[in-house]
Motif scaffolding. Structure first.
Motif: not given
Length: 270
Positions: A210-230
């Motif tokens: 959900m959130g690996g290999r990302l330097r920033s969640f900016g512009g990726r609100p769906v992945r950020y939401w999924l990452w926080t839930r997981v």
């Protein structure tokens, strides 16, 4: 500057002359962990190779230990996706296509590694307790180097969880009168599936997806939401690891008792 070489793994590991510096019952945790894991392994092994009492045709209950049933000797109706053209010998489990991946997913799980490293391998058993091993290389050599395959077993576990979900869902369409129905067995299967999803999705590998290999969640609100839930589920990964061992055992035991005619399935709605 003088070139230096890195110390060998474990060369700076703390050495304890005494067997332990602890005065509490430090051995209780590792002992209970070993007994719990051993109890599940013994029960699951016996059931997987029993090759009987795994299917309740009347209500379409299939124990997760036999899903999917792919041997030609599977009971009629239990193999919802068909079978292979031959019968399995006693030493091959009917769910041959799924069990190896499930076992490898569990065996390489971060929590289970910690559990059996401490309770079985004793590396380390507990803080301030001397290890029985002279050297330590961690997961840098075979066979423990294979623990890194856990991230790939995660995808297989997701597919198997979908299969278990289908097994639980289709059972609702097999009431006593042949239509929609709800019995205690339906609720048992459903509860087990929900908790299996909690365990699978709380996996560290899922969090990385959900959130690996990302330097920033900016512009990726769906992945950020999924990452926080997981991530919230991830804090309870140990709880789900033990809970699902219990629910898998209880679900299988319930199907066994129904299939053998020992008990009847209480119907809530037919």
């Amino acid at each position: 500057m003088t070139a230096t070489t890195s110390p060998a793994p474990g060369s700076r590991r703390a050495r304890i002359a005494a067997r332990t510096l602890r005065t509490d019952r430090w051995w209780t945790g590792p002992l209970l962990t070993a007994l719990g894991l051993a109890a599940f392994v013994v029960y699951a092994t016996a059931r997987v190779f029993q090759q009987d009492h795994y299917w309740v045709a009347e209500h379409h209950y299939l124990t997760p230990f036999y899903s999917p049933c792919v041997s030609a000797s599977c009971e009629p109706g239990s193999a919802v996706f068909g079978t292979l053209p031959w019968e399995f010998p006693w030493f091959l489990p009917y769910a041959l296509v799924s069990l190896p991946f499930l076992l490898l997913f569990r065996f390489t799980c971060y929590y289970y590694r910690k559990a059996y490293y401490r309770s079985v391998w004793q590396a380390p058993t507990a803080c301030a307790v001397r290890e029985p091993h002279r050297s330590y290389s961690g997961e840098t050599r075979l066979p423990l180097l294979g623990q890194n395959l856990h991230r790939y077993f995660f995808y297989a576990a997701v597919l198997i969880s979908l299969l278990n979900t289908y097994d639980a869902a289709v059972s609702f369409a097999h009431g006593a009168e042949g239509g929609f129905g709800i019995g205690l067995g339906n609720l048992v299967l459903l509860a087990n599936v929900v908790l299996l999803w909690c365990y699978t999705l709380s996996c560290h590998s899922c969090r990385h997806v959900m959130g690996g290999r990302l330097r920033s969640f900016g512009g990726r609100p769906v992945r950020y939401w999924l990452w926080t839930r997981v991530s919230r589920l991830n804090t309870r990964h140990m709880l789900f690891a033990w809970t699902t061992l219990a629910t898998l055992t209880l679900t299988d035991l319930y199907v066994l008792l129904l299939s053998s005619g020992t008990i009847a399935d209480p119907r809530l709605f037919n």
